[in-house]
Design a protein around this motif. Structure first.
Motif, PDB file in Angstrom:
ATOM      1  N   UNK A 140      30.696  -7.799   4.058  1.00  0.00           N
ATOM      2  CA  UNK A 140      30.779  -9.052   4.823  1.00  0.00           C
ATOM      3  C   UNK A 140      30.032  -8.898   6.155  1.00  0.00           C
ATOM      4  N   UNK A 141      28.715  -9.128   6.096  1.00  0.00           N
ATOM      5  CA  UNK A 141      27.890  -8.928   7.296  1.00  0.00           C
ATOM      6  C   UNK A 141      28.239  -9.891   8.411  1.00  0.00           C
ATOM      7  N   UNK A 142      28.772 -11.055   8.044  1.00  0.00           N
ATOM      8  CA  UNK A 142      29.178 -12.022   9.060  1.00  0.00           C
ATOM      9  C   UNK A 142      30.274 -11.409   9.951  1.00  0.00           C
ATOM     10  N   UNK A 143      31.226 -10.736   9.312  1.00  0.00           N
ATOM     11  CA  UNK A 143      32.321 -10.115  10.080  1.00  0.00           C
ATOM     12  C   UNK A 143      31.814  -8.906  10.882  1.00  0.00           C
ATOM     13  N   UNK A 144      30.891  -8.161  10.301  1.00  0.00           N
ATOM     14  CA  UNK A 144      30.298  -7.024  11.024  1.00  0.00           C
ATOM     15  C   UNK A 144      29.605  -7.547  12.288  1.00  0.00           C
ATOM     16  N   UNK A 145      28.854  -8.643  12.135  1.00  0.00           N
ATOM     17  CA  UNK A 145      28.180  -9.250  13.294  1.00  0.00           C
ATOM     18  C   UNK A 145      29.174  -9.755  14.337  1.00  0.00           C
ATOM     19  N   UNK A 146      30.290 -10.316  13.868  1.00  0.00           N
ATOM     20  CA  UNK A 146      31.328 -10.803  14.784  1.00  0.00           C
ATOM     21  C   UNK A 146      31.866  -9.662  15.642  1.00  0.00           C
ATOM     22  N   UNK A 147      32.120  -8.534  14.984  1.00  0.00           N
ATOM     23  CA  UNK A 147      32.661  -7.381  15.725  1.00  0.00           C
ATOM     24  C   UNK A 147      31.615  -6.811  16.679  1.00  0.00           C
ATOM     25  N   UNK A 148      30.361  -6.812  16.241  1.00  0.00           N
ATOM     26  CA  UNK A 148      29.280  -6.317  17.090  1.00  0.00           C
ATOM     27  C   UNK A 148      29.169  -7.186  18.349  1.00  0.00           C
ATOM     28  N   UNK A 149      29.211  -8.515  18.152  1.00  0.00           N
ATOM     29  CA  UNK A 149      29.174  -9.459  19.276  1.00  0.00           C
ATOM     30  C   UNK A 149      30.321  -9.196  20.236  1.00  0.00           C
ATOM     31  N   UNK A 150      31.518  -9.049  19.646  1.00  0.00           N
ATOM     32  CA  UNK A 150      32.734  -8.877  20.439  1.00  0.00           C
ATOM     33  C   UNK A 150      32.611  -7.648  21.357  1.00  0.00           C
ATOM     34  N   UNK A 151      32.127  -6.547  20.806  1.00  0.00           N
ATOM     35  CA  UNK A 151      32.111  -5.309  21.577  1.00  0.00           C
ATOM     36  C   UNK A 151      30.914  -5.236  22.530  1.00  0.00           C
ATOM     37  N   UNK A 184      29.498  -7.813  24.019  1.00  0.00           N
ATOM     38  CA  UNK A 184      29.630  -8.812  25.085  1.00  0.00           C
ATOM     39  C   UNK A 184      30.733  -8.490  26.067  1.00  0.00           C
ATOM     40  N   UNK A 185      31.626  -7.566  25.658  1.00  0.00           N
ATOM     41  CA  UNK A 185      32.780  -7.296  26.543  1.00  0.00           C
ATOM     42  C   UNK A 185      32.425  -6.232  27.579  1.00  0.00           C
TER      43      UNK A 185
END
Ligand code: MN
Length: 240
Positions: free
Chosen positions: A226-237, A239-240
């Motif tokens: 699920x690359x969409x979820x991988x990208x979500x986690x990448x964004x999350x970390x 950007x923080x």
């Protein structure tokens, strides 16, 4: 000071320590209630990942194994007298402060929770977005990345997990034994980071369909990532 006086002083000292209010951080150590962790639901049907991951494996893996880690985590926390952890990430990032039963089952709880979400019936193919760029940057190409991840997952001796983590802004492939997780402060520094993808290589994750052929399971896994979820986690970390 004789032995009796020493013991008395030690006892008073310990009582004094307990009564320092700042240690309790506003929480009532005696009456704090430990919350129960709840088994996360599968984000899709048991047979949704067929033919790559079979329905029977998903059923046993989620309803028995993941449920077991959840129940044992809750049981282990019943005997824990410290301030209640807000979530499992908090337990793992402070693993050195908890006993083995809490850490091992906490790892089992979070590793599987992530694993279900790292897969999707709509998954597979190659990633887009920021993760695709980071993979290109840190591994040269998606094929190189996949090969390195496969090798790590296939060669891991015994039970454990292979991971894509982000560490100091850079992507890295690691493995952990048993239910260890990259958040754990007890791991060597070079194995720690924020998890972006994992694969379970315990035999229970693939034995019913693939028996001893772990490599076949690892190769099939790419069809459901699920690359969409991988990208979500990448964004999350990032950007923080
Ligand atoms: Mn498992």
């Amino acid at each position: 000071m004789n032995k009796r006086d020493f013991l008395k002083t030690g006892f008073v000292g310990a009582l004094g320590l307990i009564s320092i209010p700042s240690l309790a951080k506003g929480r009532n150590l005696l009456f704090s209630k430990q919350k129960e962790f709840i088994l996360p639901e599968l984000p899709y049907a048991y047979d949704a990942l067929e033919p790559y991951i079979d329905s029977e494996t998903m059923m046993v893996h989620h309803d028995k194994h993941h449920a077991g880690y959840t129940a044992k985590l809750n049981a282990a926390l019943k005997n824990y007298t410290g301030p209640p952890p807000a979530n499992v990430k908090e337990i793992l990032t402070n693993a050195s402060q908890y006993n083995d039963a809490i850490v091992n089952n906490g790892g089992g709880f979070l590793n599987h929770k992530l694993y279900w979400k790292f897969m999707s019936p709509e998954g597979g193919g190659t990633p887009n977005g920021p993760v695709a760029k980071a993979i290109q940057r840190d591994f040269g190409s998606f094929d190189n990345f996949r090969e390195e991840f496969n090798t790590a997952a296939i060669k891991l001796f015994g039970s454990g997990w292979a991971w894509l983590i982000i560490q100091d802004g850079k992507l890295k492939i690691t493995t952990t034994a048993n239910q260890d997780n990259p958040f754990m402060d007890t791991l060597p520094e070079d194995q720690r980071g924020f998890p972006l993808l994992n694969i379970d290589v315990w035999e229970h994750a693939y034995y019913l369909k693939y028996q001893n052929r772990r490599a076949e399971y690892v190769n099939a896994f790419w069809n459901v990532v699920n690359w969409e979820f991988v990208n979500k986690r990448y964004d999350k970390v990032t950007r923080s």
